[in-house]
Design a protein around this motif. Structure first.
Motif, short mmCIF file in Angstrom:
data_model
loop_
_atom_site.label_atom_id
_atom_site.label_comp_id
_atom_site.label_asym_id
_atom_site.label_seq_id
_atom_site.Cartn_x
_atom_site.Cartn_y
_atom_site.Cartn_z
N MET A 1 1.23 -34.44 -2.36
CA MET A 1 1.99 -35.43 -3.10
C MET A 1 2.84 -34.69 -4.14
N ASN A 2 4.14 -34.98 -4.17
CA ASN A 2 5.04 -34.31 -5.11
C ASN A 2 4.98 -34.95 -6.48
N GLY A 3 5.38 -34.18 -7.46
CA GLY A 3 5.41 -34.68 -8.83
C GLY A 3 4.31 -34.07 -9.67
N LYS A 4 4.52 -34.17 -10.94
CA LYS A 4 3.59 -33.58 -11.91
C LYS A 4 2.72 -34.66 -12.54
N ILE A 5 1.70 -34.20 -13.25
CA ILE A 5 0.80 -35.10 -13.98
C ILE A 5 1.07 -34.91 -15.47
N LEU A 6 1.40 -36.01 -16.13
CA LEU A 6 1.60 -36.01 -17.57
C LEU A 6 0.25 -36.29 -18.23
N VAL A 7 -0.12 -35.46 -19.19
CA VAL A 7 -1.38 -35.63 -19.91
C VAL A 7 -1.07 -35.86 -21.38
N SER A 8 -1.44 -37.03 -21.87
CA SER A 8 -1.24 -37.37 -23.27
C SER A 8 -2.60 -37.36 -23.97
N GLY A 9 -2.63 -36.81 -25.17
CA GLY A 9 -3.89 -36.82 -25.91
C GLY A 9 -3.90 -35.79 -27.01
N SER A 10 -5.04 -35.71 -27.65
CA SER A 10 -5.18 -34.81 -28.79
C SER A 10 -5.09 -33.35 -28.38
N ILE A 11 -4.55 -32.57 -29.30
CA ILE A 11 -4.47 -31.12 -29.19
C ILE A 11 -5.15 -30.61 -30.46
N ALA A 12 -6.23 -29.85 -30.28
CA ALA A 12 -7.03 -29.48 -31.45
C ALA A 12 -7.68 -28.12 -31.28
N TYR A 13 -8.00 -27.53 -32.42
CA TYR A 13 -8.87 -26.37 -32.44
C TYR A 13 -10.28 -26.91 -32.63
N ASP A 14 -11.20 -26.45 -31.79
CA ASP A 14 -12.59 -26.88 -31.89
C ASP A 14 -13.44 -25.73 -32.41
N TYR A 15 -14.20 -25.99 -33.46
CA TYR A 15 -15.16 -25.02 -33.98
C TYR A 15 -16.55 -25.49 -33.58
N ILE A 16 -17.20 -24.71 -32.73
CA ILE A 16 -18.51 -25.06 -32.19
C ILE A 16 -19.55 -24.19 -32.88
N PRO A 120 -7.70 -35.22 -37.89
CA PRO A 120 -6.54 -35.39 -37.01
C PRO A 120 -5.28 -34.68 -37.47
N SER A 121 -5.09 -34.52 -38.75
CA SER A 121 -3.96 -33.80 -39.33
C SER A 121 -2.64 -34.12 -38.61
N ALA A 122 -2.05 -33.18 -37.87
CA ALA A 122 -0.73 -33.36 -37.26
C ALA A 122 -0.69 -34.45 -36.20
N ILE A 123 -1.81 -34.81 -35.62
CA ILE A 123 -1.82 -35.83 -34.56
C ILE A 123 -1.14 -37.12 -35.04
N GLY A 124 -1.33 -37.47 -36.28
CA GLY A 124 -0.77 -38.72 -36.80
C GLY A 124 0.72 -38.68 -37.10
N SER A 125 1.37 -37.57 -36.85
CA SER A 125 2.78 -37.41 -37.18
C SER A 125 3.67 -38.03 -36.11
N ASP A 148 -5.87 -40.33 -28.54
CA ASP A 148 -4.72 -39.99 -29.36
C ASP A 148 -4.58 -41.14 -30.36
N ILE A 149 -3.53 -41.15 -31.16
CA ILE A 149 -3.36 -42.31 -32.04
C ILE A 149 -2.95 -43.52 -31.18
N CYS A 150 -3.44 -44.68 -31.57
CA CYS A 150 -3.22 -45.90 -30.78
C CYS A 150 -1.74 -46.18 -30.54
N GLU A 151 -0.93 -46.06 -31.59
CA GLU A 151 0.49 -46.40 -31.48
C GLU A 151 1.18 -45.55 -30.41
N ARG A 152 0.90 -44.25 -30.38
CA ARG A 152 1.52 -43.36 -29.40
C ARG A 152 1.04 -43.72 -28.00
N THR A 153 -0.23 -43.99 -27.85
CA THR A 153 -0.79 -44.31 -26.55
C THR A 153 -0.18 -45.60 -26.01
#
Length: 178
Positions: A1-16, A120-125, A148-153
């Motif tokens: 199937m041609n075409g790409k997959i768009l992934v929307s969501g948080s981008i974060a550094y995780d400290y485990i 969330p820091s920059a996520i809300g921008s 992600d933030i509700c409005e963007r989603t």
């Protein structure tokens, strides 16, 4: 199937981090109204994370070339290089130069109980998010809307419906906000 997959969501550094004890031993049930606890972590590891980043990376491991959509912060350069190295298109990642990339701090005890603090820091921008034009959507066959933030989603979901693009929606940790 041609075409790409768009992934929307948080981008974060995780400290485990790992705590060698059990959280419940440090919490006195009769004093929950005055909770004050401190835990010492035996280690700390920083990972590239966030739901959007993790899903895009997993798709790249499956041979896909995902397009990541979200907002990161002024400290995104190292994460950006790693994403590109792993075949993830970051053309739709907006950068807030005034804020840091989102961060999750996860502490796990020896019984696998977890405490998580998420900044969330920059996520809300909203002003830093990329505007997806109709031509940007032409080569997208499917989208995944993760926490992600509700409005963007909601905005992205409407745009995908208007373009006739099917999507999966998993609000995850954002369920109470929706």
């Amino acid at each position: 199937m041609n075409g790409k997959i768009l992934v929307s969501g948080s981008i974060a550094y995780d400290y485990i981090m790992q705590y060698e004890g059990v959280f419940k031993d440090a919490i006195l049930p009769e004093h929950l109204d005055h909770l004050n606890v401190a835990f010492t972590a035996k280690n700390r590891v920083r990972e590239f994370g966030g739901c959007g980043g993790n899903i895009a990376y997993s798709l790249s491991l499956l041979g896909e070339e995902p397009l990541l959509y979200g907002v990161a912060g002024s400290d995104f350069d190292e994460y950006k290089k790693w994403l590109v190295k792993n075949g993830i298109n970051i053309n739709f990642v907006g950068i807030d130069k005034e804020k840091l990339t989102a961060t999750a701090y996860v502490l796990t005890d020896k019984n696998e109980n977890q405490l998580t603090i998420f900044s969330p820091s920059a996520i809300g921008s909203v002003s830093c998010e990329k505007n997806l034009a109709n031509d940007d959507l032409e080569n997208i066959r499917l989208a995944i809307l993760s926490p992600d933030i509700c409005e963007r989603t909601v905005r992205l979901g409407r745009k995908l419906v208007d373009a006739g693009i099917s999507y999966f929606f998993d609000p995850g940790q954002m369920t109470p906000h929706f």
